[in-house]
Design a protein around this motif. Structure first.
Motif, PDB file in Angstrom:
ATOM      1  N   PHE A 142       5.415  12.524   1.802  1.00  0.00           N
ATOM      2  CA  PHE A 142       5.118  11.044   1.588  1.00  0.00           C
ATOM      3  C   PHE A 142       4.644  10.634   0.099  1.00  0.00           C
ATOM      4  CE2 PHE A 142       3.741  11.766   5.948  1.00  0.00           C
ATOM      5  CZ  PHE A 142       4.048  10.544   6.718  1.00  0.00           C
ATOM      6  N   ALA A 143       5.137  11.656  -0.588  1.00  0.00           N
ATOM      7  CA  ALA A 143       4.924  11.426  -2.027  1.00  0.00           C
ATOM      8  C   ALA A 143       5.404  10.004  -2.749  1.00  0.00           C
ATOM      9  CB  ALA A 143       5.478  12.577  -2.773  1.00  0.00           C
ATOM     10  N   ALA A 144       6.717   9.781  -2.239  1.00  0.00           N
ATOM     11  CA  ALA A 144       7.288   8.608  -2.792  1.00  0.00           C
ATOM     12  C   ALA A 144       7.143   7.121  -2.013  1.00  0.00           C
ATOM     13  CB  ALA A 144       8.932   8.872  -3.052  1.00  0.00           C
ATOM     14  N   VAL A 145       6.262   7.387  -0.884  1.00  0.00           N
ATOM     15  CA  VAL A 145       6.085   6.301   0.287  1.00  0.00           C
ATOM     16  C   VAL A 145       4.925   5.415  -0.403  1.00  0.00           C
ATOM     17  CG1 VAL A 145       5.462   5.650   2.370  1.00  0.00           C
ATOM     18  CG2 VAL A 145       6.983   7.540   1.990  1.00  0.00           C
ATOM     19  N   PRO A 146       5.122   4.261  -0.446  1.00  0.00           N
ATOM     20  CA  PRO A 146       3.942   3.291  -0.779  1.00  0.00           C
ATOM     21  C   PRO A 146       2.760   3.408   0.464  1.00  0.00           C
ATOM     22  CG  PRO A 146       6.188   2.102  -0.993  1.00  0.00           C
ATOM     23  CD  PRO A 146       6.423   3.455  -0.141  1.00  0.00           C
ATOM     24  N   ALA A 147       1.744   3.235  -0.137  1.00  0.00           N
ATOM     25  CA  ALA A 147       0.531   3.566   0.761  1.00  0.00           C
ATOM     26  C   ALA A 147       0.380   2.601   1.991  1.00  0.00           C
ATOM     27  CB  ALA A 147      -0.847   3.391  -0.023  1.00  0.00           C
ATOM     28  N   VAL A 148       1.105   1.397   1.723  1.00  0.00           N
ATOM     29  CA  VAL A 148       0.855   0.180   2.764  1.00  0.00           C
ATOM     30  C   VAL A 148       1.961   0.510   3.778  1.00  0.00           C
ATOM     31  CG1 VAL A 148       2.971  -0.865   1.675  1.00  0.00           C
ATOM     32  CG2 VAL A 148       1.065  -2.229   2.988  1.00  0.00           C
ATOM     33  N   GLU A 149       3.010   1.561   3.631  1.00  0.00           N
ATOM     34  CA  GLU A 149       4.033   2.047   4.531  1.00  0.00           C
ATOM     35  C   GLU A 149       3.427   3.197   5.354  1.00  0.00           C
ATOM     36  OE1 GLU A 149       7.824   2.151   2.845  1.00  0.00           O
ATOM     37  OE2 GLU A 149       7.706   0.191   1.908  1.00  0.00           O
ATOM     38  N   MET A 150       2.411   3.497   4.993  1.00  0.00           N
ATOM     39  CA  MET A 150       2.103   5.118   5.727  1.00  0.00           C
ATOM     40  C   MET A 150       1.162   4.856   7.019  1.00  0.00           C
ATOM     41  SD  MET A 150       0.931   6.963   2.270  1.00  0.00           S
ATOM     42  CE  MET A 150       0.219   8.524   2.798  1.00  0.00           C
ATOM     43  N   PRO A 151       1.195   5.659   8.030  1.00  0.00           N
ATOM     44  CA  PRO A 151       0.493   5.688   9.101  1.00  0.00           C
ATOM     45  C   PRO A 151      -0.926   5.596   8.658  1.00  0.00           C
ATOM     46  CG  PRO A 151       2.282   6.988   9.385  1.00  0.00           C
ATOM     47  CD  PRO A 151       2.286   6.725   7.955  1.00  0.00           C
ATOM     48  N   TYR A 152      -1.860   4.988   9.576  1.00  0.00           N
ATOM     49  CA  TYR A 152      -3.494   5.054   9.335  1.00  0.00           C
ATOM     50  C   TYR A 152      -3.977   6.441   8.993  1.00  0.00           C
ATOM     51  CZ  TYR A 152      -8.315   3.816   9.632  1.00  0.00           C
ATOM     52  OH  TYR A 152      -9.774   3.701   9.484  1.00  0.00           O
ATOM     53  N   GLY A 153      -3.659   7.434   9.731  1.00  0.00           N
ATOM     54  CA  GLY A 153      -4.173   8.888   9.779  1.00  0.00           C
ATOM     55  C   GLY A 153      -3.696   9.268   8.430  1.00  0.00           C
ATOM     56  N   ARG A 154      -2.435   8.806   7.841  1.00  0.00           N
ATOM     57  CA  ARG A 154      -1.932   9.449   6.501  1.00  0.00           C
ATOM     58  C   ARG A 154      -2.767   8.757   5.278  1.00  0.00           C
ATOM     59  NH1 ARG A 154       0.752  14.365   7.811  1.00  0.00           N
ATOM     60  NH2 ARG A 154       2.053  14.112   9.361  1.00  0.00           N
ATOM     61  N   LYS A 155      -2.864   7.577   5.383  1.00  0.00           N
ATOM     62  CA  LYS A 155      -3.757   6.656   4.497  1.00  0.00           C
ATOM     63  C   LYS A 155      -5.033   7.526   4.342  1.00  0.00           C
ATOM     64  CE  LYS A 155      -1.757   2.216   5.006  1.00  0.00           C
ATOM     65  NZ  LYS A 155      -1.842   0.877   5.631  1.00  0.00           N
ATOM     66  N   ARG A 156      -5.789   7.948   5.392  1.00  0.00           N
ATOM     67  CA  ARG A 156      -7.018   8.368   5.184  1.00  0.00           C
ATOM     68  C   ARG A 156      -6.856   9.903   4.498  1.00  0.00           C
ATOM     69  NH1 ARG A 156     -11.242   5.835   8.080  1.00  0.00           N
ATOM     70  NH2 ARG A 156     -12.227   7.293   6.723  1.00  0.00           N
ATOM     71  N   ALA A 157      -6.014  10.535   5.051  1.00  0.00           N
ATOM     72  CA  ALA A 157      -5.662  11.603   4.145  1.00  0.00           C
ATOM     73  C   ALA A 157      -5.264  11.644   2.675  1.00  0.00           C
ATOM     74  CB  ALA A 157      -4.211  12.362   4.771  1.00  0.00           C
ATOM     75  N   LEU A 158      -4.631  10.463   2.386  1.00  0.00           N
ATOM     76  CA  LEU A 158      -4.365  10.091   1.103  1.00  0.00           C
ATOM     77  C   LEU A 158      -5.581   9.673   0.303  1.00  0.00           C
ATOM     78  CD1 LEU A 158      -2.649   9.342  -1.535  1.00  0.00           C
ATOM     79  CD2 LEU A 158      -2.374   7.111  -0.498  1.00  0.00           C
ATOM     80  N   GLU A 159      -6.778   9.007   1.200  1.00  0.00           N
ATOM     81  CA  GLU A 159      -8.026   9.001   0.521  1.00  0.00           C
ATOM     82  C   GLU A 159      -8.614  10.235   0.212  1.00  0.00           C
ATOM     83  OE1 GLU A 159     -10.055   6.474   3.402  1.00  0.00           O
ATOM     84  OE2 GLU A 159      -8.887   4.709   2.957  1.00  0.00           O
ATOM     85  N   ILE A 160      -8.544  11.091   1.046  1.00  0.00           N
ATOM     86  CA  ILE A 160      -9.047  12.284   0.640  1.00  0.00           C
ATOM     87  C   ILE A 160      -8.625  13.071  -0.559  1.00  0.00           C
ATOM     88  CG2 ILE A 160      -9.759  14.613   1.544  1.00  0.00           C
ATOM     89  CD1 ILE A 160     -10.051  13.516   4.343  1.00  0.00           C
TER      90      ILE A 160
END
Length: 251
Positions: A142-160
């Protein structure tokens, strides 16, 4: 005691116009453990978190981190000491990619807070570490994927991942599984376990299966005070806990 317990509170109390949201809470978080704070709605968990991370000042009591009294220390300075609450630096920028979000957090760690105007060559020096952090939380693809396009669980992983960019010695996670489906819960639970390998985690979490599987120690709050503490087997058998919390539709 600071060697054994990384975070301690003594008589921690918060009063709002005569209402005690937290009353006389004594908490000891063992270094290197996963410690869960649970309780029914209104038990004082979030207020306790806000006190620990200095978003609220206590009405009474003291807070110690690594043996240092941080009761009067400002939130940003507490974070610099290595005690970081996930949302303090994890409000991701929706239109930046996952890589760019982590890179921003790394800039802050190195004293270049939000320096978007810095040259590309300067910014690119953070790419290697940013990619390592994304790999650590399972987000390499997901490195090149805008955060807005990421699934919810992946956004939480990004927050971590953005939290990990500050290299915290202790992480406070406020309901990390909130709003997730079963698959995301499993993934984030595994992630929390993985990142706990060389740090301490204190978390508020409503999902008791997650608490049972992850936590070394559980503190149960009700009406602002500590009702019970121990491992899951101990607290789940406590009649007062069953009445106050587990009996409310939880097995």
């Amino acid at each position: 005691m600071a060697d054994e317990f990384i975070l301690e509170t003594h008589g921690l109390t918060k009063e709002f116009a005569g209402f005690f949201a937290v009353r006389d809470v004594t908490l000891k978080v063992r270094r290197g453990s996963i410690h869960a704070l649970i309780g029914p709605n209104g038990a004082g968990k979030t207020t306790c978190f806000n006190l620990l991370t200095k978003f609220l000042q206590p009405s009474a009591g003291r807070i110690f981190y690594k043996g240092q009294d941080i009761t009067a220390v400002a939130p940003a300075d507490v974070a610099r000491l290595g005690l970081v609450r996930s949302f303090q630096i994890s409000a991701v920028f929706p239109h930046l990619t996952a890589l760019e979000n982590v890179r921003v957090a790394l800039q802050r760690q190195h004293g270049h807070s939000f320096d978007f105007w810095r040259s590309k060559s300067v910014l690119n020096r953070f790419n290697g570490r940013a990619l390592e952090l994304l790999n650590d939380v399972g987000l390499s693809e997901f490195a090149a994927v805008p955060a807005v396009e990421m699934p919810y669980g992946r956004k939480r992983a990004l927050e971590i991942a953005t939290t990990l960019a500050l290299d915290p010695e202790m992480m406070l996670l406020d309901e990390p599984m909130a709003g997730m489906g079963h698959e995301d819960i499993d993934n984030v639970a595994k992630l929390v376990k993985r990142v706990s390998a060389n740090r301490t985690i204190l978390m508020v979490e409503h999902n008791l299966n997650v608490v049972a599987n992850l936590s070394d120690t559980i503190t149960v709050l009700t009406r602002g005070h500590v009702l019970a503490e121990g491992n899951y087997a101990t607290v789940s058998k406590n009649p007062e806990v069953q009445q106050a919390y587990l009996g409310a539709g939880h097995a």
